[in-house]
Design a protein around this motif. Structure first.
Motif, short mmCIF file in Angstrom:
data_model
loop_
_atom_site.label_atom_id
_atom_site.label_comp_id
_atom_site.label_asym_id
_atom_site.label_seq_id
_atom_site.Cartn_x
_atom_site.Cartn_y
_atom_site.Cartn_z
N GLU A 89 0.66 -1.20 0.01
CA GLU A 89 -0.20 0.09 0.04
C GLU A 89 1.16 1.33 0.14
OE1 GLU A 89 -2.47 -0.28 3.42
OE2 GLU A 89 -3.73 -1.83 2.43
N GLY A 90 2.18 1.21 -0.09
CA GLY A 90 3.00 2.19 0.28
C GLY A 90 3.10 3.13 -1.20
N PHE A 91 3.22 4.34 -0.95
CA PHE A 91 3.61 5.29 -2.21
C PHE A 91 4.37 6.56 -1.64
CE2 PHE A 91 -0.36 6.83 -0.15
CZ PHE A 91 -0.15 7.99 -0.27
N ILE A 92 4.95 7.09 -2.62
CA ILE A 92 5.82 8.29 -2.47
C ILE A 92 5.13 9.35 -3.27
CG2 ILE A 92 8.12 9.52 -2.70
CD1 ILE A 92 9.20 6.55 -2.82
N ALA A 93 5.00 10.51 -2.62
CA ALA A 93 4.29 11.75 -3.20
C ALA A 93 5.46 12.94 -3.01
CB ALA A 93 2.97 11.93 -2.56
N ARG A 94 5.75 13.51 -4.19
CA ARG A 94 6.50 14.70 -4.30
C ARG A 94 6.08 15.69 -5.35
NH1 ARG A 94 11.98 11.76 -4.57
NH2 ARG A 94 11.36 11.35 -2.42
N SER A 95 6.56 17.02 -5.27
CA SER A 95 6.31 18.00 -6.00
C SER A 95 7.44 18.72 -6.49
CB SER A 95 5.11 19.01 -5.51
OG SER A 95 5.87 19.59 -4.24
N ALA A 96 7.64 19.29 -7.57
CA ALA A 96 8.81 19.90 -7.90
C ALA A 96 8.53 21.01 -9.16
CB ALA A 96 10.03 19.20 -8.26
N MET A 97 9.41 21.94 -9.28
CA MET A 97 9.03 22.78 -10.59
C MET A 97 10.12 22.09 -11.69
SD MET A 97 6.83 25.18 -9.70
CE MET A 97 6.90 26.07 -11.32
N LEU A 98 9.62 21.91 -12.66
CA LEU A 98 10.28 21.22 -13.80
C LEU A 98 10.03 22.11 -15.14
CD1 LEU A 98 11.80 18.94 -14.39
CD2 LEU A 98 9.72 17.68 -15.04
N ASP A 99 10.80 22.80 -15.74
CA ASP A 99 11.01 23.34 -16.89
C ASP A 99 9.73 24.44 -16.88
OD1 ASP A 99 12.87 21.95 -18.02
OD2 ASP A 99 11.40 20.55 -18.87
N GLY A 100 9.76 25.22 -15.59
CA GLY A 100 8.73 26.43 -15.38
C GLY A 100 7.38 25.82 -15.13
N GLN A 101 7.16 24.68 -14.89
CA GLN A 101 5.74 23.96 -14.69
C GLN A 101 5.84 23.12 -13.32
OE1 GLN A 101 5.00 21.08 -17.71
NE2 GLN A 101 4.17 22.94 -19.11
N LEU A 102 4.71 23.24 -12.47
CA LEU A 102 4.60 22.66 -11.27
C LEU A 102 4.45 21.11 -11.60
CD1 LEU A 102 4.39 22.36 -8.45
CD2 LEU A 102 2.24 23.00 -8.49
N LEU A 103 5.17 20.22 -11.11
CA LEU A 103 4.92 18.66 -11.08
C LEU A 103 4.63 18.04 -9.91
CD1 LEU A 103 5.03 15.98 -12.91
CD2 LEU A 103 7.67 15.87 -12.20
N VAL A 104 3.40 17.43 -9.85
CA VAL A 104 2.82 16.81 -8.58
C VAL A 104 3.01 15.13 -8.98
CG1 VAL A 104 1.29 16.41 -6.76
CG2 VAL A 104 1.80 18.84 -8.05
N ALA A 105 3.76 14.38 -8.11
CA ALA A 105 3.95 13.04 -8.70
C ALA A 105 3.67 11.96 -7.52
CB ALA A 105 5.29 12.49 -9.11
N VAL A 106 2.95 11.06 -7.94
CA VAL A 106 2.78 9.92 -6.87
C VAL A 106 3.18 8.44 -7.47
CG1 VAL A 106 0.91 8.67 -5.59
CG2 VAL A 106 0.92 11.07 -6.03
N ARG A 107 3.96 7.67 -6.69
CA ARG A 107 4.46 6.40 -7.27
C ARG A 107 4.18 5.34 -6.25
NH1 ARG A 107 9.83 6.11 -10.39
NH2 ARG A 107 8.93 4.05 -11.24
N GLY A 108 3.54 4.32 -6.60
CA GLY A 108 3.09 3.32 -5.49
C GLY A 108 4.38 2.04 -6.09
N GLY A 109 4.54 1.32 -4.91
CA GLY A 109 5.19 0.13 -5.10
C GLY A 109 4.73 -1.01 -5.89
N SER A 110 3.32 -1.07 -5.93
CA SER A 110 2.66 -1.94 -6.70
C SER A 110 1.36 -1.19 -7.29
CB SER A 110 2.20 -2.93 -5.56
OG SER A 110 0.94 -2.45 -4.74
N THR A 111 0.74 -1.87 -8.07
CA THR A 111 -0.68 -1.30 -8.62
C THR A 111 -1.58 -0.81 -7.50
OG1 THR A 111 -1.65 -3.67 -8.90
CG2 THR A 111 -0.67 -2.59 -10.83
#
Length: 131
Positions: A89-111
């Motif tokens: 059930e674990g996931f990582i959430a992170r945000s960052a500025m990338l090429d002038g755009q805000l990127l909000v990402a979520v990645r899990g260790g499984s589906t």
């Protein structure tokens, strides 16, 4: 404490970013490891999340939301960190500025982790569910 800091950062950035089509361009992308059922439901709820009034925004911006093994998510959340997750059930959430755009990402260790993270992201941008 680090998780709380990330969550607060995401709350602020998502609140400013999720402004509807009038003030910002928001794109939601899914990796191939997110099931079709999850991506369809999340996309439907995402488009219905509450809108922030234009006068509450600092400036219009483009925001990329990425879930799963999508290339954008992998840019700020490396595979090594995802592989180190100890729970399905674990996931990582992170945000960052990338090429002038805000990127909000979520990645899990499984589906399943991707699904949990995607619904967490929905709640973060204002989506509500009757459980």
């Amino acid at each position: 404490m680090a998780l709380r800091g990330v969550a607060i950062q995401l709350v602020v950035l998502c609140a400013l970013a999720y402004s509807g089509c009038h003030a910002a361009t928001n794109n939601l992308s899914f990796g191939s490891d997110v099931t079709a059922a999850v991506s369809e439901r999340v996309a439907a709820h995402f488009s219905n999340a509450p809108e922030i009034p234009r006068d509450h925004l600092l400036r219009p911006t483009t925001v990329e939301f990425a879930v799963g093994n999508h290339d954008l998510a992998a840019t700020i959340i490396p595979d090594e960190e995802v592989a180190a997750l100890e729970s399905a059930e674990g996931f990582i959430a992170r945000s960052a500025m990338l090429d002038g755009q805000l990127l909000v990402a979520v990645r899990g260790g499984s589906t399943h982790g991707n699904a949990v993270g995607a619904y967490w992201l929905l709640e973060l941008v204002g989506g509500r569910f009757m459980h």
